[in-house]
Design a protein around this motif. Structure first.
Motif: not given
Length: 588
Positions: A179-186, A4-12, A31-38
């Motif tokens: 990309m915006v890294a909002a993943d808590g620094g993990k 997929i192609t999107v302007p901004v990827l948000i992690v967290g 944008h596309h936001l991904v969060e590893r927790h359910t």
């Protein structure tokens, strides 16, 4: 593997990531936001939302839904220090000191005049689902929990990330411009080699989230209670607790209690000992309670050595991690998102050059540094409070008991001890009355045009706020009248989507200049003339007191309600002046 192609990827998908999503949606940026927790966080630890954060959330239509369920001002106006909640001993259940907090009591009028938003309180465990609901309503196909960032790389064209769907165990590739890294620094920061600078591993903090009926011992106007007694022999050993709602005041059903272990104490992970310890700290041996979660976290005060690496931006806990005092972690994170989102939108839309994004780090990192330092200072100041009562580390229990007996004694020295403690404990207003720290921060360099004027003073104790329209500062709030209704100066920027040029009685030349600047850059500039007989009037005269321009001047306000540029009076060529200023701000 699908792509997929999107302007901004948000992690967290915590408070920072979800706020970034909401803000980008308001700008119409996919944008596309991904969060590893359910699901969202199961921890209640972040709960205080200061005035600046509520202004951000008000700007995008989220604040009212929080006020509807958060702590009313009348139930969070005080912090108290007590020896215990219960108990029948000579020193049990005694109040040591009460401090007005968070704009309560005598503070209310000063806080109210400076912002359209009171602060509030709503624990992370309930706030994040609310933010997720708002994010999904705006971008229903963009929020993806149970998705984990597996790897990423960046080149001159963008970010290329591999994401794992943890339900299906299938991976896919996301191509994004940024990309915006909002993943808590993990994940992202360590992979980029970003260093977190500052002290860590200081103490092992234990937070216990529980349900109990404490209405007999809680006070209706208190949000936070500090336990300070001979057995604990110190604020953080005895513990601090906060009401967690969902009913507020003395009938709050849930609470969280924070206390410390040394990192080398073997008892710190013995969760069977937590409930007896909790009852012991409260001096309520028969208290019926239900434990929801016992969480451990290491106290630290760290700041990323850089907030930007190429096309990747660190925000929230990925960029700064704080002690809990002053409640700066989540508030700073949401304000990071506020600063970054309008810049990403301007660049993605082509309104600004990519160099605009290079202003994120110099603007936000200094604020992050100040807030990390402040949180560490206010955390350690509780030990000063302990000393103000006469507690000395390592004293035997008998000596600690005598300290409290002397404090409460009906003697001249008892009176002196109480007076000394009052002066010392009042220094903790740096935590609970941090009005200037919360709304008075400013950007020295970045997407702004300095005008060479001196900055107003900052209160070294963090309380007294001096509003100003000086470039880099938050636009002062004043109530205006528009179309028969009351609005704030902060409402002029709408939903974080456009610049505003504020003019006064003789503002016609600036209105023409705004049209020419808009034609040149294609950027929406709303003109708001505030004067008698116009669309925007100043019924109380408050704006006239704050504006710091004469009737021929103008103020350019960024979408995030920080002042970008101002002219205190008339200039020879308004169109040229404004066009050059806007070009500087947009890096064009």
């Amino acid at each position: 593997m699908s792509e997929i192609t999107v302007p901004v990827l948000i992690v967290g998908g915590g408070g920072c990531g979800l706020t970034t999503s909401i803000l980008l949606s308001e700008h119409g940026i996919d944008h596309h936001l991904v969060e590893r927790h359910t699901a969202t966080s199961h921890l209640p630890k972040a709960h205080y939302l200061n005035q600046r954060t509520m202004e951000v959330l008000r700007q995008v239509g989220v604040a009212d839904s929080i006020y509807a369920v958060g702590t009313p001002p009348k139930n969070m106006g005080k912090t108290r220090w007590v020896t215990s909640l219960g108990g029948d001993g000579e020193l049990d259940g005694r109040t040591l000191y009460t401090l007005e907090s968070f704009g309560g009591g005598r503070l209310e009028s000063a806080y109210a005049v400076d912002s359209p938003c009171p602060s509030t309180n709503y624990p992370q465990i309930r706030l994040e689902p609310l933010l997720r609901e708002h994010a999904e309503k705006r971008a229903p196909d963009s929020i993806h929990f149970g998705r984990e960032l597996v790897s990423f790389e960046q080149d001159e064209n963008g970010i290329h990330a591999v994401v794992l769907n943890r339900d299906t165990q299938q991976t896919y590739t996301v191509h994004a411009q940024y990309m915006v890294a909002a993943d808590g620094g993990k994940t992202v920061g360590p992979e980029l080699g970003v260093k977190m600078e500052g002290p860590t591993g200081i103490l092992d903090m234990v937070s216990t989230h529980f349900t109990a009926d404490l209405s007999q011992w809680w006070e209706d106007d208190v949000l936070i209670t500090w336990l300070l007694n001979p057995e604990g022999a110190g604020s953080w050993n005895s513990g601090a607790m906060a009401a967690m709602g969902p009913t507020w005041g003395k009938h709050s059903e849930e609470f969280v209690l924070h206390f410390t272990f040394r990192p080398d104490d073997p008892a710190r992970f013995d969760e069977e000992a937590i409930v007896p310890r909790l009852r012991e700290l409260l001096k309520l041996p028969d208290l019926e309670l239900k434990i929801h979660k016992v969480s451990h976290w290491i106290l630290e005060g760290v700041l990323a050595d850089k907030y930007q690496v190429g096309r990747i931006f660190l925000a929230g806990d990925a960029a700064h991690r704080h002690p809990p005092t002053t409640g700066l972690g989540l508030n700073t994170a949401i304000q990071d998102a506020h600063n970054l989102a309008w810049k990403l939108a301007a660049v993605v839309k082509g309104d600004a050059a990519p160099a605009l994004l290079d202003t994120y780090e110099p603007e936000r990192r200094l604020v992050g540094m100040r807030n990390v330092d402040w949180a560490m200072f206010t955390f350690l100041n509780h030990m000063v409070v302990d000393a103000g009562l006469g507690l000395i580390p390592g004293q035997p229990l008998e000596a600690q008991v005598q300290v409290f007996r002397d404090y409460f004694s009906d003697t001249p020295m008892g009176e002196t001890r109480r007076a000394r403690a009052a002066e010392v404990i009042s220094t903790q207003r740096t935590e609970f009355q941090a009005h200037d720290l919360e709304i008075g921060f400013a950007y020295r360099d970045g997407a702004l045009v300095p005008d060479g004027t001196e900055a107003p003073p900052r209160d070294p104790m963090g309380h007294n706020y001096h509003p100003t329209t000086r470039p880099g500062h938050r636009l002062p709030h004043a109530w205006l009248e528009h179309d028969g209704r009351q609005i704030s100066t902060h409402d002029l920027t709408g939903n974080n989507a456009h610049f505003v040029l504020i003019t006064a009685a003789d503002g016609a030349a600036w209105s023409d200049a705004a049209r020419l600047a808009n034609d040149k850059f294609g950027v929406q500039i709303k003109v708001a003339q505030i004067s008698a007989g116009t669309d925007y009037t100043d019924p109380t005269g408050r704006w006239s007191e704050l504006r710091q321009i004469d009737d021929t001047g103008a103020i350019l306000v960024r979408p995030d309600n920080h002042v970008a540029w101002r002219s205190t009076g008339a200039v020879a060529d308004p169109a040229d002046e404004l066009t050059r200023a806007l070009g500087t701000v947009l890096s064009r």
